[in-house]
Write a protein that holds these residues in place. Structure first.
Motif, PDB file in Angstrom:
ATOM      1  N   THR A  10       0.857  -1.181   0.000  1.00 20.87           N
ATOM      2  CA  THR A  10       0.000   0.000   0.000  1.00 20.87           C
ATOM      3  C   THR A  10       0.894   1.233   0.000  1.00 20.87           C
ATOM      4  O   THR A  10       2.103   1.129   0.192  1.00 20.87           O
ATOM      5  CB  THR A  10      -0.909   0.043   1.249  1.00 20.87           C
ATOM      6  OG1 THR A  10      -0.084   0.147   2.406  1.00 20.87           O
ATOM      7  CG2 THR A  10      -1.802  -1.176   1.340  1.00 20.87           C
ATOM      8  N   ASP A  12       0.861   5.986  -0.239  1.00 21.21           N
ATOM      9  CA  ASP A  12       0.260   7.229  -0.706  1.00 21.21           C
ATOM     10  C   ASP A  12       1.243   8.068  -1.524  1.00 21.21           C
ATOM     11  O   ASP A  12       0.841   8.998  -2.200  1.00 21.21           O
ATOM     12  CB  ASP A  12      -0.336   8.045   0.438  1.00 21.21           C
ATOM     13  CG  ASP A  12       0.662   8.368   1.532  1.00 21.21           C
ATOM     14  OD1 ASP A  12       1.851   8.015   1.403  1.00 21.21           O
ATOM     15  OD2 ASP A  12       0.255   8.988   2.517  1.00 21.21           O
ATOM     16  N   ARG A  33      -4.808   4.341  -4.744  1.00 23.74           N
ATOM     17  CA  ARG A  33      -5.363   5.086  -3.601  1.00 23.74           C
ATOM     18  C   ARG A  33      -6.779   4.575  -3.296  1.00 23.74           C
ATOM     19  O   ARG A  33      -7.700   5.315  -3.034  1.00 23.74           O
ATOM     20  CB  ARG A  33      -5.355   6.587  -3.854  1.00 23.74           C
ATOM     21  CG  ARG A  33      -3.992   7.244  -4.012  1.00 23.74           C
ATOM     22  CD  ARG A  33      -3.068   7.112  -2.810  1.00 23.74           C
ATOM     23  NE  ARG A  33      -3.634   7.523  -1.550  1.00 23.74           N
ATOM     24  CZ  ARG A  33      -3.452   8.719  -0.992  1.00 23.74           C
ATOM     25  NH1 ARG A  33      -2.682   9.597  -1.590  1.00 23.74           N
ATOM     26  NH2 ARG A  33      -3.995   9.018   0.159  1.00 23.74           N
ATOM     27  N   HIS A  41     -11.381   5.204  -5.383  1.00 28.02           N
ATOM     28  CA  HIS A  41     -10.126   4.853  -6.045  1.00 28.02           C
ATOM     29  C   HIS A  41      -9.946   5.716  -7.279  1.00 28.02           C
ATOM     30  O   HIS A  41     -10.905   6.288  -7.800  1.00 28.02           O
ATOM     31  CB  HIS A  41     -10.080   3.374  -6.435  1.00 28.02           C
ATOM     32  CG  HIS A  41     -11.324   2.881  -7.097  1.00 28.02           C
ATOM     33  ND1 HIS A  41     -11.557   3.023  -8.445  1.00 28.02           N
ATOM     34  CD2 HIS A  41     -12.414   2.266  -6.587  1.00 28.02           C
ATOM     35  CE1 HIS A  41     -12.731   2.509  -8.743  1.00 28.02           C
ATOM     36  NE2 HIS A  41     -13.279   2.042  -7.630  1.00 28.02           N
ATOM     37  N   VAL A  89       2.603   8.547  -7.942  1.00 25.11           N
ATOM     38  CA  VAL A  89       1.469   8.875  -7.083  1.00 25.11           C
ATOM     39  C   VAL A  89       1.986   9.706  -5.924  1.00 25.11           C
ATOM     40  O   VAL A  89       2.952   9.324  -5.256  1.00 25.11           O
ATOM     41  CB  VAL A  89       0.782   7.593  -6.554  1.00 25.11           C
ATOM     42  CG1 VAL A  89      -0.353   7.938  -5.597  1.00 25.11           C
ATOM     43  CG2 VAL A  89       0.273   6.754  -7.712  1.00 25.11           C
ATOM     44  N   LYS A  91       0.481  12.621  -2.684  1.00 18.60           N
ATOM     45  CA  LYS A  91      -0.699  12.788  -1.832  1.00 18.60           C
ATOM     46  C   LYS A  91      -1.869  13.441  -2.561  1.00 18.60           C
ATOM     47  O   LYS A  91      -3.015  13.129  -2.288  1.00 18.60           O
ATOM     48  CB  LYS A  91      -0.333  13.573  -0.581  1.00 18.60           C
ATOM     49  CG  LYS A  91       0.593  12.781   0.325  1.00 18.60           C
ATOM     50  CD  LYS A  91       0.753  13.462   1.663  1.00 18.60           C
ATOM     51  CE  LYS A  91       1.741  12.750   2.533  1.00 18.60           C
ATOM     52  NZ  LYS A  91       1.297  11.471   3.023  1.00 18.60           N
ATOM     53  N   PRO A 111      -7.715  12.120  -2.559  1.00 21.89           N
ATOM     54  CA  PRO A 111      -8.056  10.891  -1.829  1.00 21.89           C
ATOM     55  C   PRO A 111      -8.170  11.134  -0.323  1.00 21.89           C
ATOM     56  O   PRO A 111      -7.629  12.103   0.209  1.00 21.89           O
ATOM     57  CB  PRO A 111      -6.869   9.977  -2.126  1.00 21.89           C
ATOM     58  CG  PRO A 111      -5.732  10.920  -2.323  1.00 21.89           C
ATOM     59  CD  PRO A 111      -6.320  12.152  -2.970  1.00 21.89           C
ATOM     60  N   ASP A 115      -6.786   5.983   2.309  1.00 21.29           N
ATOM     61  CA  ASP A 115      -7.008   5.232   1.070  1.00 21.29           C
ATOM     62  C   ASP A 115      -5.661   4.991   0.406  1.00 21.29           C
ATOM     63  O   ASP A 115      -5.097   5.879  -0.234  1.00 21.29           O
ATOM     64  CB  ASP A 115      -7.944   5.992   0.123  1.00 21.29           C
ATOM     65  CG  ASP A 115      -9.355   6.131   0.676  1.00 21.29           C
ATOM     66  OD1 ASP A 115      -9.641   5.537   1.733  1.00 21.29           O
ATOM     67  OD2 ASP A 115     -10.150   6.830   0.050  1.00 21.29           O
ATOM     68  N   LYS A 116      -5.141   3.757   0.551  1.00 20.56           N
ATOM     69  CA  LYS A 116      -3.778   3.479   0.099  1.00 20.56           C
ATOM     70  C   LYS A 116      -3.620   2.170  -0.657  1.00 20.56           C
ATOM     71  O   LYS A 116      -2.529   1.811  -1.057  1.00 20.56           O
ATOM     72  CB  LYS A 116      -2.837   3.460   1.304  1.00 20.56           C
ATOM     73  CG  LYS A 116      -2.758   4.785   2.030  1.00 20.56           C
ATOM     74  CD  LYS A 116      -1.793   4.725   3.192  1.00 20.56           C
ATOM     75  CE  LYS A 116      -1.736   6.049   3.907  1.00 20.56           C
ATOM     76  NZ  LYS A 116      -0.733   6.057   4.968  1.00 20.56           N
TER      77      LYS A 116
END
Length: 140
Positions: A10, A12, A33, A41, A89, A91, A111, A115-116
């Motif tokens: 996972t 961020d 995410r 997502h 990706v 934040k 996000p 959510d990761k």
């Protein structure tokens, strides 16, 4: 692979590289995410049926409630039946480099903090995901 598979990793802030190949499929890509309940997502992929690459932010919180501009689409030659994706990706942003930068898609994202998840997915067929490498960025 056919359907979806959530990776054990996972994050961020990371760089994700992947090679994807297919023979007969409708849609293939990654959900980034992603929330634990899978309702939120950002999707990155190739819509083979429509012959385009995309980033779809429709399933993640956005301040623009008009829902305009939630999907970025660019023409893609699906006859190759393969793609290399390099995805950065952060934040609040996502940068997608398709086939070594021949196509680039940049989007701002919103996000939720937790959510990761990262999920591979296919629709309407089978795809092969190879050389998946995720490099997490150090927090400053």
């Amino acid at each position: 692979m056919n359907g979806s598979t959530t990776l054990d990793m996972t994050g961020d802030t990371y760089q994700l590289d992947a090679d994807i190949s297919w023979s007969d499929i409708k849609n293939v890509g990654l959900r980034l995410r992603e929330s634990k309940d899978t309702t939120r997502h950002v999707d990155v992929g190739i819509f083979v049926e429509g012959q385009y690459a995309y980033v779809n932010r429709a399933s993640i919180g956005q301040p623009d409630k008009s829902k305009r501009y939630l999907e970025s689409k660019v023409p893609f030659d699906v006859k190759k039946k393969k793609v290399h994706l390099k995805i950065l990706v952060d934040k609040t942003s996502i940068e997608v480099f398709i086939d070594d930068g021949k196509i680039v898609i940049s989007n701002e994202i919103f996000p939720e903090t937790n959510d990761k998840a990262i999920t591979l997915f296919t629709e309407g067929g089978t795809a092969i995901f190879n050389n998946i490498v995720i490099k997490h960025f150090n927090k400053v």
